[in-house]
Design an enzyme around this catalytic site. Structure first.
Site, PDB file in Angstrom:
ATOM      1  N   THR A  92       3.673   0.185  -6.850  1.00 41.27           N
ATOM      2  CA  THR A  92       3.203  -0.102  -8.202  1.00 41.27           C
ATOM      3  C   THR A  92       2.980   1.188  -8.987  1.00 41.27           C
ATOM      4  O   THR A  92       3.371   1.305 -10.149  1.00 41.27           O
ATOM      5  CB  THR A  92       1.902  -0.924  -8.152  1.00 41.27           C
ATOM      6  OG1 THR A  92       2.162  -2.152  -7.458  1.00 41.27           O
ATOM      7  CG2 THR A  92       1.399  -1.234  -9.553  1.00 41.27           C
ATOM      8  N   GLY A 134       0.779  -1.226   0.000  1.00 44.52           N
ATOM      9  CA  GLY A 134       0.000   0.000   0.000  1.00 44.52           C
ATOM     10  C   GLY A 134       0.814   1.281   0.000  1.00 44.52           C
ATOM     11  O   GLY A 134       0.242   2.375   0.035  1.00 44.52           O
ATOM     12  N   SER A 135       2.136   1.182  -0.066  1.00 42.69           N
ATOM     13  CA  SER A 135       2.965   2.388  -0.005  1.00 42.69           C
ATOM     14  C   SER A 135       2.977   3.170  -1.313  1.00 42.69           C
ATOM     15  O   SER A 135       3.369   4.341  -1.331  1.00 42.69           O
ATOM     16  CB  SER A 135       4.405   2.020   0.378  1.00 42.69           C
ATOM     17  OG  SER A 135       4.976   1.168  -0.592  1.00 42.69           O
ATOM     18  N   ARG A 148      -8.218   2.402  -1.623  1.00 41.36           N
ATOM     19  CA  ARG A 148      -8.451   2.937  -2.966  1.00 41.36           C
ATOM     20  C   ARG A 148      -8.279   1.873  -4.050  1.00 41.36           C
ATOM     21  O   ARG A 148      -9.027   1.842  -5.017  1.00 41.36           O
ATOM     22  CB  ARG A 148      -7.505   4.105  -3.252  1.00 41.36           C
ATOM     23  CG  ARG A 148      -7.964   5.424  -2.685  1.00 41.36           C
ATOM     24  CD  ARG A 148      -7.393   6.614  -3.453  1.00 41.36           C
ATOM     25  NE  ARG A 148      -5.950   6.638  -3.488  1.00 41.36           N
ATOM     26  CZ  ARG A 148      -5.184   7.340  -2.653  1.00 41.36           C
ATOM     27  NH1 ARG A 148      -5.748   8.051  -1.679  1.00 41.36           N
ATOM     28  NH2 ARG A 148      -3.879   7.337  -2.767  1.00 41.36           N
ATOM     29  N   TYR A 163      -3.889 -15.647   2.723  1.00 42.21           N
ATOM     30  CA  TYR A 163      -4.587 -14.791   3.682  1.00 42.21           C
ATOM     31  C   TYR A 163      -5.569 -15.611   4.522  1.00 42.21           C
ATOM     32  O   TYR A 163      -5.728 -15.376   5.727  1.00 42.21           O
ATOM     33  CB  TYR A 163      -5.309 -13.656   2.963  1.00 42.21           C
ATOM     34  CG  TYR A 163      -4.391 -12.486   2.637  1.00 42.21           C
ATOM     35  CD1 TYR A 163      -4.081 -11.526   3.598  1.00 42.21           C
ATOM     36  CD2 TYR A 163      -3.830 -12.337   1.381  1.00 42.21           C
ATOM     37  CE1 TYR A 163      -3.247 -10.460   3.321  1.00 42.21           C
ATOM     38  CE2 TYR A 163      -2.987 -11.268   1.079  1.00 42.21           C
ATOM     39  CZ  TYR A 163      -2.691 -10.336   2.057  1.00 42.21           C
ATOM     40  OH  TYR A 163      -1.845  -9.287   1.781  1.00 42.21           O
ATOM     41  N   ASP A 218       9.265  -3.349  -9.558  1.00 41.30           N
ATOM     42  CA  ASP A 218       8.331  -3.177  -8.446  1.00 41.30           C
ATOM     43  C   ASP A 218       8.650  -4.216  -7.369  1.00 41.30           C
ATOM     44  O   ASP A 218       8.328  -5.392  -7.527  1.00 41.30           O
ATOM     45  CB  ASP A 218       6.904  -3.361  -8.993  1.00 41.30           C
ATOM     46  CG  ASP A 218       5.829  -3.215  -7.943  1.00 41.30           C
ATOM     47  OD1 ASP A 218       6.164  -3.101  -6.755  1.00 41.30           O
ATOM     48  OD2 ASP A 218       4.652  -3.229  -8.315  1.00 41.30           O
ATOM     49  N   ASP A 227      11.918  -9.796  -0.184  1.00 45.13           N
ATOM     50  CA  ASP A 227      11.239 -11.074   0.029  1.00 45.13           C
ATOM     51  C   ASP A 227      11.530 -11.636   1.420  1.00 45.13           C
ATOM     52  O   ASP A 227      10.662 -12.212   2.074  1.00 45.13           O
ATOM     53  CB  ASP A 227      11.671 -12.086  -1.033  1.00 45.13           C
ATOM     54  CG  ASP A 227      10.951 -11.897  -2.338  1.00 45.13           C
ATOM     55  OD1 ASP A 227      10.817 -10.747  -2.782  1.00 45.13           O
ATOM     56  OD2 ASP A 227      10.503 -12.901  -2.916  1.00 45.13           O
TER      57      ASP A 227
END
EC number: 2.7.1.76
Length: 226
Positions: free
Chosen positions: A13, A9-10, A157, A42, A91, A97
């Site tokens: 991309t 979310g930073s 978003r 998840y 990206d 990792d």
């Protein structure tokens, strides 16, 4: 090769795409939408958390090791592609990792044998990288540092259901912990020049002036590298 690093979310991309366009090069994105394991991962995290809360001795996520090996393998292949031309933008780096695998291990999502197996595989891959991709590290690592509220807004978003805190409240703790792991990683990183972009100060996604300022910082860093 330029790599864009940062927590979920930073804005990695987005900045990867914008920077590749700015440099007239190609953007290489990490697999997300076509990842066949991510939903299971998840779900496995939620199951593992429930088992730990119930006091079970073995409460690992059965998909965590598979997820990390899958991503490591994909990233290794992507690096080899990105190195074929100059100024390509990647990206997320292979160095990141290990952040996620270490975090999974510390949280009890992977077992000791899985952590040791991953460490050996990672070390072997890093030894092979100079031969497979002509160099072991990027020429410039750009780290986007973002606070929790900024991450949550950007995650909301882009709308990936499996990332939403309102769908899975346990993710709030996961994201806060991930920020801490990234901060520790960025302080220790020394494989290449590191440029830190403050996402609280620069809204490169929506503000043209902020975007130009970020590009100027990256251009200066690349000039120094060259």
């Amino acid at each position: 090769m330029i790599t864009i690093s940062g927590s979920i979310g930073s804005g990695k991309t987005t900045l990867t795409t914008l920077l590749a366009d700015h440099l007239g090069s190609r953007a290489f994105h990490e697999p997300a939408e076509d990842n066949p394991i991510i939903d299971d991962f998840y779900r496995g995290n939620r199951i593992a958390a429930q088992r730990r809360a119930a006091g079970e001795a073995d409460a690992h996520n059965p998909y965590a090791f598979l997820m990390q090996v899958y991503l490591l393998n994909r990233r290794f292949a992507t690096i080899k592609q990105a190195m074929r031309d100059d100024d390509n933008v990647l990206d997320r780096s292979i160095y990141e990792d290990r952040i996620f695998m270490r975090m999974n291990y510390d949280r009890g999502n992977v077992r000791e044998v899985e952590w040791r197996t991953y460490e050996a595989l990672f070390a072997n891959m890093m030894e092979e990288l100079p031969y497979a991709a002509h160099k072991k590290s990027p020429d410039l690592m750009v780290f986007i540092r973002a606070g929790y509220d900024t991450l949550i807004r950007r995650i909301a978003r882009r709308g990936r259901p499996f990332e939403q805190v309102d769908r899975d409240p346990s993710l709030a703790g996961y994201y806060r912990e991930l920020i801490r792991y990234y901060d520790e990683w960025s302080r220790a990183y020394d494989a290449s020049p590191l440029l830190v972009i403050d996402a609280e100060r620069y809204d490169f996604e929506r503000d043209a002036d902020d975007r130009a300022a970020v590009f100027a910082m990256i251009d200066r860093s690349l000039a120094a590298v060259r």
